[in-house]
Write a protein that holds these residues in place. Sequence first.
Motif, PDB file in Angstrom:
ATOM      1  N   CYS A  25       0.842  -1.194   0.000  1.00  0.00           N
ATOM      2  CA  CYS A  25       0.000   0.000   0.000  1.00  0.00           C
ATOM      3  C   CYS A  25       0.878   1.244   0.000  1.00  0.00           C
ATOM      4  N   VAL A  26       0.338   2.304  -0.569  1.00  0.00           N
ATOM      5  CA  VAL A  26       1.049   3.569  -0.711  1.00  0.00           C
ATOM      6  C   VAL A  26       0.324   4.615   0.120  1.00  0.00           C
ATOM      7  N   TRP A  27       1.106   5.530   0.688  1.00  0.00           N
ATOM      8  CA  TRP A  27       0.578   6.653   1.455  1.00  0.00           C
ATOM      9  C   TRP A  27       1.288   7.920   0.990  1.00  0.00           C
ATOM     10  N   VAL A  28       0.528   8.995   0.745  1.00  0.00           N
ATOM     11  CA  VAL A  28       1.106  10.279   0.346  1.00  0.00           C
ATOM     12  C   VAL A  28       0.404  11.412   1.097  1.00  0.00           C
ATOM     13  N   ASN A  29       1.138  12.511   1.293  1.00  0.00           N
ATOM     14  CA  ASN A  29       0.527  13.691   1.883  1.00  0.00           C
ATOM     15  C   ASN A  29       1.384  14.921   1.603  1.00  0.00           C
ATOM     16  N   VAL A  30       0.744  16.069   1.675  1.00  0.00           N
ATOM     17  CA  VAL A  30       1.412  17.357   1.582  1.00  0.00           C
ATOM     18  C   VAL A  30       0.966  18.174   2.795  1.00  0.00           C
ATOM     19  N   TYR A  31       1.934  18.719   3.512  1.00  0.00           N
ATOM     20  CA  TYR A  31       1.664  19.583   4.650  1.00  0.00           C
ATOM     21  C   TYR A  31       2.012  21.007   4.236  1.00  0.00           C
ATOM     22  N   LYS A 118      14.615  10.393  10.703  1.00  0.00           N
ATOM     23  CA  LYS A 118      15.311   9.492  11.616  1.00  0.00           C
ATOM     24  C   LYS A 118      14.293   8.914  12.600  1.00  0.00           C
ATOM     25  N   LYS A 119      13.283   9.732  12.883  1.00  0.00           N
ATOM     26  CA  LYS A 119      12.228   9.355  13.821  1.00  0.00           C
ATOM     27  C   LYS A 119      10.982  10.162  13.482  1.00  0.00           C
ATOM     28  N   GLY A 120       9.811   9.585  13.751  1.00  0.00           N
ATOM     29  CA  GLY A 120       8.566  10.326  13.610  1.00  0.00           C
ATOM     30  C   GLY A 120       7.957  10.353  12.230  1.00  0.00           C
ATOM     31  N   HIS A 121       8.307   9.395  11.372  1.00  0.00           N
ATOM     32  CA  HIS A 121       7.686   9.339  10.038  1.00  0.00           C
ATOM     33  C   HIS A 121       6.177   9.194  10.209  1.00  0.00           C
ATOM     34  N   PRO A 122       5.377   9.925   9.427  1.00  0.00           N
ATOM     35  CA  PRO A 122       3.925   9.866   9.594  1.00  0.00           C
ATOM     36  C   PRO A 122       3.284   8.573   9.074  1.00  0.00           C
ATOM     37  N   ALA A 123       4.014   7.762   8.343  1.00  0.00           N
ATOM     38  CA  ALA A 123       3.488   6.494   7.828  1.00  0.00           C
ATOM     39  C   ALA A 123       4.445   5.375   8.237  1.00  0.00           C
ATOM     40  N   ALA A 136       8.474  27.781  -1.932  1.00  0.00           N
ATOM     41  CA  ALA A 136       7.962  28.492  -3.104  1.00  0.00           C
ATOM     42  C   ALA A 136       7.076  29.638  -2.636  1.00  0.00           C
ATOM     43  N   GLN A 137       7.130  30.738  -3.325  1.00  0.00           N
ATOM     44  CA  GLN A 137       6.257  31.880  -3.060  1.00  0.00           C
ATOM     45  C   GLN A 137       6.327  32.343  -1.602  1.00  0.00           C
ATOM     46  N   GLY A 138       7.495  32.230  -0.980  1.00  0.00           N
ATOM     47  CA  GLY A 138       7.669  32.670   0.396  1.00  0.00           C
ATOM     48  C   GLY A 138       7.078  31.743   1.441  1.00  0.00           C
ATOM     49  N   LYS A 139       6.623  30.562   1.030  1.00  0.00           N
ATOM     50  CA  LYS A 139       6.030  29.572   1.947  1.00  0.00           C
ATOM     51  C   LYS A 139       6.778  28.249   1.821  1.00  0.00           C
ATOM     52  N   ARG A 140       6.352  27.289   2.618  1.00  0.00           N
ATOM     53  CA  ARG A 140       6.967  25.962   2.632  1.00  0.00           C
ATOM     54  C   ARG A 140       5.861  24.903   2.585  1.00  0.00           C
ATOM     55  N   TRP A 141       6.155  23.844   1.831  1.00  0.00           N
ATOM     56  CA  TRP A 141       5.301  22.667   1.790  1.00  0.00           C
ATOM     57  C   TRP A 141       6.183  21.450   2.037  1.00  0.00           C
ATOM     58  N   ILE A 142       5.666  20.486   2.758  1.00  0.00           N
ATOM     59  CA  ILE A 142       6.360  19.228   3.016  1.00  0.00           C
ATOM     60  C   ILE A 142       5.628  18.141   2.232  1.00  0.00           C
ATOM     61  N   LEU A 143       6.317  17.521   1.290  1.00  0.00           N
ATOM     62  CA  LEU A 143       5.770  16.452   0.446  1.00  0.00           C
ATOM     63  C   LEU A 143       6.362  15.133   0.928  1.00  0.00           C
ATOM     64  N   VAL A 144       5.484  14.202   1.327  1.00  0.00           N
ATOM     65  CA  VAL A 144       5.928  12.924   1.880  1.00  0.00           C
ATOM     66  C   VAL A 144       5.162  11.789   1.232  1.00  0.00           C
ATOM     67  N   GLY A 145       5.860  10.692   0.960  1.00  0.00           N
ATOM     68  CA  GLY A 145       5.206   9.490   0.447  1.00  0.00           C
ATOM     69  C   GLY A 145       5.996   8.262   0.840  1.00  0.00           C
ATOM     70  N   SER A 146       5.288   7.134   0.927  1.00  0.00           N
ATOM     71  CA  SER A 146       5.962   5.872   1.242  1.00  0.00           C
ATOM     72  C   SER A 146       5.066   4.709   0.845  1.00  0.00           C
ATOM     73  N   SER A 147       5.691   3.547   0.806  1.00  0.00           N
ATOM     74  CA  SER A 147       4.916   2.321   0.576  1.00  0.00           C
ATOM     75  C   SER A 147       5.275   1.311   1.648  1.00  0.00           C
ATOM     76  N   SER A 148       4.322   0.480   1.957  1.00  0.00           N
ATOM     77  CA  SER A 148       4.528  -0.525   2.995  1.00  0.00           C
ATOM     78  C   SER A 148       3.743  -1.789   2.658  1.00  0.00           C
ATOM     79  N   ASP A 149       3.908  -2.763   3.508  1.00  0.00           N
ATOM     80  CA  ASP A 149       3.165  -4.021   3.300  1.00  0.00           C
ATOM     81  C   ASP A 149       2.029  -4.145   4.281  1.00  0.00           C
TER      82      ASP A 149
END
Length: 149
Positions: A25-31, A118-123, A136-149
């Motif tokens: 399964c795959v999990w993605v998010n943008v903060y 190192k610690k605290g991955h959301p998935a 970008a545009q004076g702001k910040r976005w955090i793009l995260v994705g992972s896959s697991s079983d």
Amino acid sequence: MKITRDDRPEDFLRLEQLLYGNNYCVWVNVYGPLDASQSLADALTHAVSRDSVVGGAKDVSVSEVQEQVMELLLHPGDEGSGPVDLATKLDEITLLAEKLMQTAHVHEADDIKAFWFKKGHPAYPVFWEFAYDVHAQGKRWILVGSSSD
């Protein structure tokens, strides 16, 4: 009984659904948008997880992010795990992956750092993972994705 509400965009949930597979399964998010003046550690602690610890970070280009995200999302897996019927869903997956990167403002980025938790991955990463700090545009976005079983 614990009821959890998933407030992520429908496009993210659809992308995960398309990539679901045998023991996979795959999990993605943008903060974001987040305060670009904070340190990455502070931004992660505030937006992702109080337990977040960055293991390291390096500068990457927009094209590197685009290539890696697509490569990982289209990871075929192996006989025991991987997305079901990946080839038949390729067009929709590609469109949704592009929307994911647009949400994170990857194309407009002034600066991007690839980092790892190192610690605290959301998935729960098993097969692959990515994490980007996008400015970008004076702001910040955090793009995260992972896959697991």
